[in-house]
Design an enzyme around this catalytic site. Structure first.
Site, mmCIF file in Angstrom:
data_model
loop_
_atom_site.group_PDB
_atom_site.id
_atom_site.type_symbol
_atom_site.label_atom_id
_atom_site.label_comp_id
_atom_site.label_asym_id
_atom_site.label_seq_id
_atom_site.Cartn_x
_atom_site.Cartn_y
_atom_site.Cartn_z
ATOM 1 C CG HIS A 70 88.090 144.647 111.550
ATOM 2 N ND1 HIS A 70 87.500 145.966 111.971
ATOM 3 C CD2 HIS A 70 87.822 144.532 110.242
ATOM 4 C CE1 HIS A 70 86.870 146.456 110.960
ATOM 5 N NE2 HIS A 70 87.158 145.783 109.902
ATOM 6 C CG HIS A 72 88.548 144.460 106.815
ATOM 7 N ND1 HIS A 72 87.457 144.376 106.878
ATOM 8 C CD2 HIS A 72 89.160 143.035 106.338
ATOM 9 C CE1 HIS A 72 86.991 143.148 106.738
ATOM 10 N NE2 HIS A 72 88.402 142.510 106.339
ATOM 11 C CG ASP A 74 88.075 150.076 106.044
ATOM 12 O OD1 ASP A 74 88.376 148.960 106.191
ATOM 13 O OD2 ASP A 74 86.914 150.606 106.173
ATOM 14 C CG HIS A 75 88.627 149.424 110.261
ATOM 15 N ND1 HIS A 75 87.770 149.923 111.106
ATOM 16 C CD2 HIS A 75 88.136 149.046 108.980
ATOM 17 C CE1 HIS A 75 86.496 149.818 110.522
ATOM 18 N NE2 HIS A 75 86.759 149.289 109.415
ATOM 19 C CG HIS A 128 83.344 142.677 109.391
ATOM 20 N ND1 HIS A 128 82.898 143.140 107.892
ATOM 21 C CD2 HIS A 128 84.527 143.588 109.450
ATOM 22 C CE1 HIS A 128 83.426 143.864 107.355
ATOM 23 N NE2 HIS A 128 84.481 144.218 108.453
ATOM 24 C CG ASP A 145 83.673 147.693 109.611
ATOM 25 O OD1 ASP A 145 83.655 148.899 110.134
ATOM 26 O OD2 ASP A 145 84.605 147.564 108.750
ATOM 27 C CG HIS A 183 82.111 151.877 107.811
ATOM 28 N ND1 HIS A 183 82.962 152.341 106.688
ATOM 29 C CD2 HIS A 183 82.915 150.882 108.252
ATOM 30 C CE1 HIS A 183 83.952 151.729 106.389
ATOM 31 N NE2 HIS A 183 83.914 150.831 107.423
HETATM 32 FE FE FE Z 1 85.411 149.227 107.622
HETATM 33 ZN ZN ZN Z 2 85.916 146.007 107.971
#
Ligand code: FE
Ligand code: ZN
Length: 273
Positions: A70, A72, A74-75, A128, A145, A183
């Site tokens: 996805h 985001h 942090d990905h 998410h 996530d 995570h």
């Molecule tokens: Fe994340």
């Molecule tokens: Zn995420």
């Protein structure tokens, strides 16, 4: 005549997976090729390039592919620098903005990584984010996530009903499936799970195991689908104990499974264990 053996024509091989910790609590995953391709890897959700490059160098590994679940930061934060450095293809969800994506994926697509001898089936798992996907193959699930150990992702772009459907898909995978989420949230998730189901003994046992692992600064991931079915309240919204806890929390009878899920998710958002 010699003895006949009845070994299957081909024994399914399980790929090695290397954990790359990053930021506060992210894991990026390096999925190794099978057999002679064990030093070639795909990276799942590289939110930052530096730790991926360090892990590749340390292991003498070659990056073959980037898989994204996805959009985001942090990905995907490491995608552009990794592509610039290694010139690899980028697979990601069709309906989200993924930098330098070369292949857009949706439910039912098969990602065939020929050089690694691996292939993964794509699942749409909105909730998410609206376009979130998961990759499943070789007994392993890379779910970003969506599903965490003991919990699930926050609903940033989806409804409780959507997320419940997404989690139902993942819950239907074989129980031995290893769950590689993005995570290390397990300990906090289980404190909440314990508030929902104080009498769940499997949960209490897992909580003790996770506490010991985390005290030694060890990872709790991968989990398995079978374990999550026993401990994760977001996969247990049809269990009487979870339904009762949700209706007590909301002060009324809940109409359907999505209603139970919505209450549990809201409760978790405000939970300070
Ligand atoms: Fe994340
Ligand atoms: Zn995420």
């Amino acid at each position: 005549m010699g003895l006949e053996t009845s070994l299957p024509a081909e024994t399914p091989e399980i790929p090695a997976v290397t954990r790359v910790p990053a930021f506060e609590d992210n894991y990026f995953w390096l999925v190794h090729g099978l057999g002679g391709a064990a030093r070639r890897v795909a990276v799942v959700d590289p939110g930052h390039a530096a730790p991926v490059i360090a892990a590749l160098d340390a292991g003498g590994l070659t990056l073959d592919t980037i898989l994204v679940t996805h959009h985001h930061a942090d990905h995907i934060g490491g995608v552009a620098p990794l592509v610039e450095r290694y010139r690899v293809p980028v697979y990601g969800p069709a309906t989200e903005a993924i930098p330098l994506r070369t292949t857009a994926l949706r439910e039912g697509d098969i990602v065939a990584l020929g050089a690694l001898g691996l292939s993964f089936r794509v699942y749409d798992v909105p909730g998410h984010t609206a376009g979130h996907i998961a990759y499943y193959g070789h007994g392993a699930l890379f779910c970003g996530d969506t599903l965490f150990s003991g919990g699930c992702g926050r609903l940033f772009e989806g409804t409780p009903a959507q997320m419940l459907r997404s989690l139902d898909k993942l819950a239907a995978l074989p129980p031995e499936t290893r769950v590689y989420c993005a995570h290390e949230y397990t300990a906090a998730n289980l404190r909440f799970a314990g508030a929902v189901e104080p009498d769940n003994t499997a949960l209490q046992q897992y909580l003790a195991r996770v506490a010991a692992l985390r005290a030694g600064n060890e990872a709790t991931i991968p989990s398995t689908i079978g374990l999550e079915l026993c401990v994760n309240p977001f996969l247990r919204t049809r269990q009487p104990a979870v339904r009762d806890a949700a209706s007590q929390r909301s002060g009324g009878v809940l109409a359907d499974d999505a209603g139970v899920f919505a209450v549990i998710r809201e409760w978790k958002n405000g939970f300070r264990g």
